[in-house]
Design a protein around this motif. Sequence first.
Motif, PDB file in Angstrom:
ATOM      1  N   LEU A 111       0.816  -1.203   0.000  1.00  0.00           N
ATOM      2  CA  LEU A 111       0.000   0.000   0.000  1.00  0.00           C
ATOM      3  C   LEU A 111       0.857   1.262   0.000  1.00  0.00           C
ATOM      4  CD1 LEU A 111      -2.918  -0.876   2.457  1.00  0.00           C
ATOM      5  CD2 LEU A 111      -2.996  -0.706  -0.028  1.00  0.00           C
ATOM      6  N   ALA A 114       2.316   1.529  -3.506  1.00  0.00           N
ATOM      7  CA  ALA A 114       1.259   1.903  -4.443  1.00  0.00           C
ATOM      8  C   ALA A 114       0.849   3.363  -4.264  1.00  0.00           C
ATOM      9  CB  ALA A 114       0.054   0.986  -4.271  1.00  0.00           C
ATOM     10  N   SER A 115       0.803   3.831  -3.025  1.00  0.00           N
ATOM     11  CA  SER A 115       0.442   5.227  -2.776  1.00  0.00           C
ATOM     12  C   SER A 115       1.450   6.176  -3.391  1.00  0.00           C
ATOM     13  CB  SER A 115       0.339   5.486  -1.265  1.00  0.00           C
ATOM     14  OG  SER A 115      -0.651   4.674  -0.679  1.00  0.00           O
ATOM     15  N   LEU A 118       1.125   5.961  -7.300  1.00  0.00           N
ATOM     16  CA  LEU A 118      -0.102   6.601  -7.770  1.00  0.00           C
ATOM     17  C   LEU A 118      -0.014   8.121  -7.648  1.00  0.00           C
ATOM     18  CD1 LEU A 118      -2.831   4.184  -6.372  1.00  0.00           C
ATOM     19  CD2 LEU A 118      -2.273   4.582  -8.766  1.00  0.00           C
ATOM     20  N   GLU A 171      -5.204   8.542  -5.450  1.00  0.00           N
ATOM     21  CA  GLU A 171      -5.093   7.604  -4.333  1.00  0.00           C
ATOM     22  C   GLU A 171      -6.395   6.864  -4.078  1.00  0.00           C
ATOM     23  OE1 GLU A 171      -2.306   6.993  -2.763  1.00  0.00           O
ATOM     24  OE2 GLU A 171      -1.146   8.545  -3.769  1.00  0.00           O
ATOM     25  N   PRO A 173      -7.876   4.186  -5.414  1.00  0.00           N
ATOM     26  CA  PRO A 173      -7.807   2.724  -5.236  1.00  0.00           C
ATOM     27  C   PRO A 173      -7.250   2.311  -3.874  1.00  0.00           C
ATOM     28  CG  PRO A 173      -6.997   3.341  -7.403  1.00  0.00           C
ATOM     29  CD  PRO A 173      -7.154   4.606  -6.630  1.00  0.00           C
ATOM     30  N   VAL A 174      -6.236   3.020  -3.392  1.00  0.00           N
ATOM     31  CA  VAL A 174      -5.649   2.677  -2.098  1.00  0.00           C
ATOM     32  C   VAL A 174      -6.660   2.889  -0.980  1.00  0.00           C
ATOM     33  CG1 VAL A 174      -3.830   3.261  -0.453  1.00  0.00           C
ATOM     34  CG2 VAL A 174      -3.321   3.201  -2.901  1.00  0.00           C
ATOM     35  N   VAL A 177      -9.246   0.073  -1.025  1.00  0.00           N
ATOM     36  CA  VAL A 177      -8.678  -1.194  -0.540  1.00  0.00           C
ATOM     37  C   VAL A 177      -8.582  -1.185   0.980  1.00  0.00           C
ATOM     38  CG1 VAL A 177      -6.581  -2.594  -0.481  1.00  0.00           C
ATOM     39  CG2 VAL A 177      -7.447  -1.750  -2.670  1.00  0.00           C
ATOM     40  N   VAL A 178      -8.131  -0.070   1.551  1.00  0.00           N
ATOM     41  CA  VAL A 178      -8.015   0.027   3.008  1.00  0.00           C
ATOM     42  C   VAL A 178      -9.384  -0.061   3.674  1.00  0.00           C
ATOM     43  CG1 VAL A 178      -7.339   1.535   4.905  1.00  0.00           C
ATOM     44  CG2 VAL A 178      -5.853   1.310   2.911  1.00  0.00           C
ATOM     45  N   GLY A 230     -10.204   0.416  -7.954  1.00  0.00           N
ATOM     46  CA  GLY A 230     -10.205   0.157  -6.516  1.00  0.00           C
ATOM     47  C   GLY A 230     -11.132  -0.976  -6.141  1.00  0.00           C
TER      48      GLY A 230
END
Length: 265
Positions: A111, A114-115, A118, A171, A173-174, A177-178, A230
């Motif tokens: 994560l 990815a952050s 992104l 951000e 999608p992140v 997901v969280v 996401g």
Amino acid sequence: MSQPEESFVSHLVELRDRLLRCLIALAVVFVGLCIYPGPGEVYDVLALPLTQALPEGTKMVAIGVITPFMVPIKVTMLVAFVFALPVILFQLWAFVAPGLYAHEKRLALPLVVASYLLFLIGVSFCYFFVFGQVFTFINSFAPKSITPAPDIEAYLSFVMTMFLAFGVAFEVPVVLVVLVKMGVVTIDKLKEWRAYFVVIAFIIAAIVTPPDVVSQLALAIPMCILYELGILFARFVSAPPPKEAPADAWAPASEADERRIQDRS
């Protein structure tokens, strides 16, 4: 000194050392950029999308006395921070990783990476695509009787606002997901909220971008696409469904069971 106090002091010492490493990494990158290519050239690269859209021979202006010095230094510092951010994130990860469970480590590191990626993609998309379209569109409306001469400090403020808006927007999608991993929302709920998110995306784009259709669409459409991505990635980390209680767990007691309870009492 007791054991908890020693542990607390050791954590403070480790935090100090890692913050010092972050500052050293930032300083090294900043000094390197100041030596080559130099703050002036760094700002020229940042201003390139606007200068290409201005009429031929037109340059930007600096109204303040120390603005020609301070603005390039600020830009160089921000660029150095972006370049040093992997080191900063690694130091942060190394500090908190010992206190995480194994499954949290497996999720947290991807994560974080990815952050960062992104955010860079969002900033790059804004710089290479959005700025050129926006500045060309805006300058096409300028009357022939005036000569556009934007102030470099105002341009820096505008650029940073746009970079932050696109970097944070990418951000999505992140965040999804969280939220799914924490059990705050489910994938089915995200699908139900799809239409609402489209409306929210266009409202956000209308607020944070200039009042032109090009930049608003350039922010809202990627946000909608990233929302779908996401949902797709959230399927791989979705929280397991709660276990159902056995069918007879809440079954009423029989008369024989009630008599046995009364006899025991």
